[in-house]
Write an enzyme that holds these catalytic residues in place. Structure first.
Site, PDB file in Angstrom:
ATOM      1  N   GLY A 173       0.797  -1.224   0.000  1.00 52.92           N
ATOM      2  CA  GLY A 173       0.000   0.000   0.000  1.00 52.92           C
ATOM      3  C   GLY A 173       0.820   1.259   0.000  1.00 52.92           C
ATOM      4  O   GLY A 173       0.417   2.275   0.582  1.00 52.92           O
ATOM      5  N   ASP A 220      -1.235   3.478  -9.814  1.00 50.29           N
ATOM      6  CA  ASP A 220      -1.146   4.283  -8.592  1.00 50.29           C
ATOM      7  C   ASP A 220      -1.435   5.756  -8.864  1.00 50.29           C
ATOM      8  O   ASP A 220      -1.856   6.481  -7.958  1.00 50.29           O
ATOM      9  CB  ASP A 220       0.236   4.139  -7.949  1.00 50.29           C
ATOM     10  N   LYS A 256      10.942  -8.128  13.286  1.00 48.24           N
ATOM     11  CA  LYS A 256      12.174  -8.482  12.595  1.00 48.24           C
ATOM     12  C   LYS A 256      12.129  -8.152  11.095  1.00 48.24           C
ATOM     13  O   LYS A 256      13.138  -7.642  10.549  1.00 48.24           O
ATOM     14  CB  LYS A 256      12.485  -9.960  12.795  1.00 48.24           C
ATOM     15  N   CYS A 309     -15.467   2.799 -23.893  1.00 47.62           N
ATOM     16  CA  CYS A 309     -14.485   2.501 -24.927  1.00 47.62           C
ATOM     17  C   CYS A 309     -14.904   1.272 -25.733  1.00 47.62           C
ATOM     18  O   CYS A 309     -15.795   1.353 -26.562  1.00 47.62           O
ATOM     19  CB  CYS A 309     -13.107   2.335 -24.302  1.00 47.62           C
ATOM     20  N   LEU A 328     -18.648   0.917 -25.792  1.00 52.63           N
ATOM     21  CA  LEU A 328     -19.406   1.609 -26.848  1.00 52.63           C
ATOM     22  C   LEU A 328     -19.347   0.817 -28.142  1.00 52.63           C
ATOM     23  O   LEU A 328     -20.347   0.705 -28.861  1.00 52.63           O
ATOM     24  CB  LEU A 328     -18.854   3.013 -27.066  1.00 52.63           C
ATOM     25  N   HIS A 357     -12.866   7.211 -21.508  1.00 50.36           N
ATOM     26  CA  HIS A 357     -12.711   6.514 -20.226  1.00 50.36           C
ATOM     27  C   HIS A 357     -13.059   7.486 -19.098  1.00 50.36           C
ATOM     28  O   HIS A 357     -12.164   8.049 -18.451  1.00 50.36           O
ATOM     29  CB  HIS A 357     -11.283   6.006 -20.065  1.00 50.36           C
ATOM     30  N   GLU A 406     -13.936   6.995 -16.171  1.00 49.23           N
ATOM     31  CA  GLU A 406     -13.519   6.559 -14.844  1.00 49.23           C
ATOM     32  C   GLU A 406     -12.256   7.266 -14.362  1.00 49.23           C
ATOM     33  O   GLU A 406     -12.017   7.359 -13.157  1.00 49.23           O
ATOM     34  CB  GLU A 406     -13.301   5.041 -14.820  1.00 49.23           C
TER      35      GLU A 406
END
Length: 552
Positions: free
Chosen positions: A16, A71, A189, A382, A385, A508, A510
């Site tokens: 993360g 990311d 550790k 994309c 469609l 796109h 999103e």
């Protein structure tokens, strides 16, 4: 002068680091600082554009057409700062630049080496996106300390800290503190070994972010502080969160932004934090109403990260409509005329996401036609469609062999085809359309109502287009080309009238959705899904001003 934060990782991958960097970016932005973010990736690919989605996950596209690491999607969603291609640099792109310089004679015949030439190029990539408009640059380094590929980046960071001064650099190291059930202990550790490896490269962390399943015991924190030579305030616990957007608040409660400001000599009183807006968002996310089932019909569902931004955008649409999203991952290869009803009837909405290649495409075409005929709210993105257009051409417009040149170049009805610079259909070639492009929305269309404006800009990543040769015939059959390029040549949106929600976009969307301001297409889809879930007709779409007023 721009301050720098470098985020590295140790012990194992996928801890993360990206979410830690993004959360820190949000916290510093809430302190009124101008934040920019960057990802340095050690792999030899020039960019993720040609990488297998099963291996790498989604390719996040920036406004200027950069094909970048996923990311960067987290960075943009958390900080709401649009990034560009310079925000992602790989070993491949760095070596390509250095080799090109050597071929041009830029090094005047010098022997080209990792040090100083590669490390200098890495430092140049970092420095290139700083300036008066950037208070803090957060740079995440991909991979794990100890990997051979990461060594030039660590050396470049070591040199960079000397170049800009110790007070202008903060090093954040993300590690794992596992819990051993048999002994009922949290083990430090792995963190000790990771920090030792980092220090062997000339870098000592200022902050250690410890990922753990449960909260760290105070004694464990003290042990890490003592053995890793980090202040107790610099040992920050990142406990697993119930949702992504709680992480900045958890990090703030652990004091991450405070210790970073102290290391960088940033006046915390002059930059007092205001988390009101973000707390309201988390409160909203934690108290959603009923859930709706949304199916993502994809080719890469075995790795949900391949559709990371789509999934997050659907959740954003849920936040705006006060509903939880129950994602159903459906392989397009499982959809046949015999199975489509069983798979899709339980859903409240469907998303047909992007992709490349012909595997599973017929299943998407079948799904697109089924959702049209059965009034299931559907958003095509994309490739989505394109399969919606193919399905409509085959089943409504009478072009039974309709297809895309990508899948069947011998079809007589290539409703999806390659385009040349003059927007004419060509036999071969074609280049990717990448980055932001404007579109004009048709008056009276649903997309015009949803966006609340007649002109929008969306990011693209595709090679094939809606063919203008068949536009008139498809429109005569009832397909609405509801958005086009400003010159009217390229079709950017399609829809059908008298349907709760059957909309396709060549773009796109999103990539531009945010947790505190859902993208209109996703908010509209979830609104229609909630209406279907309630068994009532969708209400009239709210206008853009009202939508903004209810966004947090």
């Amino acid at each position: 002068m721009t301050k720098h934060i470098f985020v590295t990782g140790g012990v194992v991958s996928s801890l993360g680091k990206g979410l830690t960097a993004s959360s820190l970016g949000r916290l510093l932005k809430c302190r009124g600082l101008k934040v920019r973010m960057q990802k340095l990736d050690p792999y030899l690919n020039v960019d993720p554009g040609t990488m297998n989605p099963f291996e790498h996950g989604e390719v996040f596209v920036t406004e200027d057409g950069g094909e970048t690491d996923l990311d960067l999607g987290h960075y943009e969603r958390f900080t709401n700062v649009a990034l560009d291609r310079a925000s992602n640099a790989t070993t491949g792109s760095i070596y390509s630049t250095v080799i090109a310089k050597e071929r041009r004679g830029d090094y005047l015949g010098s022997t080209v080496q990792v040090i100083p030439h590669i490390t200098d190029e890495i430092k140049e990539r970092i420095s290139s996106i700083t300036g008066d408009d950037v208070d803090v640059l957060i740079t995440e380094v991909g991979g794990t300390v100890g990997d051979i590929e990461i060594l030039p980046f660590l050396e470049a960071i070591r040199q960079f800290r000397l170049d800009v001064g110790r007070d202008n650099v903060c090093l954040v190291h993300v590690t794992l503190v596992p819990y051993m059930g048999p002994s009922a202990e949290q083990k430090t550790k792995p963190t000790q070994h990771s920090v030792t490896e980092l220090r062997s490269r000339g870098l000592s962390p200022d902050v250690i972010v410890c990922r753990s399943e449960n909260a760290l015991d105070a004694k464990v924190k003290a042990k890490i502080s003592n053995l890793c030579d980090v202040s107790i305030e610099g040992v920050v616990n990142a406990v697993d969160a119930s949702n992504l957007y709680e992480i900045p608040l958890n990090m703030h409660n652990e004091g991450l932004d405070s210790v970073v400001c102290d290391v960088l000599r940033i006046d915390r009183q002059a930059n007092e934090i205001d988390l009101t807006h973000w707390k309201q968002l988390v409160q909203r996310v934690s108290n959603l109403g009923r859930s709706v089932k949304v199916g993502i019909i994809g080719k890469y569902i075995n790795l949900p990260d391949a559709y990371l931004s789509v999934a997050e955008s659907l959740r954003h649409g849920g936040y705006e409509n006060n509903v939880a999203i129950d994602l159903q991952w459906i392989s397009s290869e499982d959809i046949t005329p015999e199975t489509v009803g069983r798979l899709l009837d339980p859903l409240d909405a469907v998303v047909l996401p992007g992709g490349f290649g012909n595997r599973g495409v017929e299943g998407k075409v079948i799904a697109a036609d089924y959702t049209r005929a059965n009034e299931i709210p559907t958003l095509g993105i994309c490739l989505g469609l394109q399969v919606m257009t193919i399905a409509y051409a085959r089943n409504v417009a009478g072009m039974q062999d309709a297809d895309s040149r990508e899948f069947d170049p011998k079809s007589k009805h290539l409703v999806i085809d390659l385009m040349d610079a003059q927007r004419n259909v060509v036999e071969l070639g074609g280049t990717m359309r990448l980055g932001a492009y404007d579109a004009v929305l048709a008056a009276g269309s649903k997309v015009r109502e949803i966006y609340g404006t007649d002109k929008v800009s969306e990011r693209h990543r595709h090679r094939y287009e809606f063919s203008p040769l068949f536009r008139e015939r498809l429109e005569a059959a009832g397909l609405v080309c509801s958005g086009t390029s400003p010159d009217g040549e390229l079709v950017e949106f399609v829809e059908v009238a008298n349907h709760p929600y059957w909309i396709g976009t060549q773009a796109h969307p999103e990539f531009k959705s945010r947790p505190d301001h859902a993208h209109p297409l996703f908010a509209g889809l979830i609104e229609a899904a909630a209406a279907r879930n309630e068994g009532r007709n969708p209400r009239v779409f709210i206008d853009a001003d009202e939508r903004r007023s209810i966004a947090l």
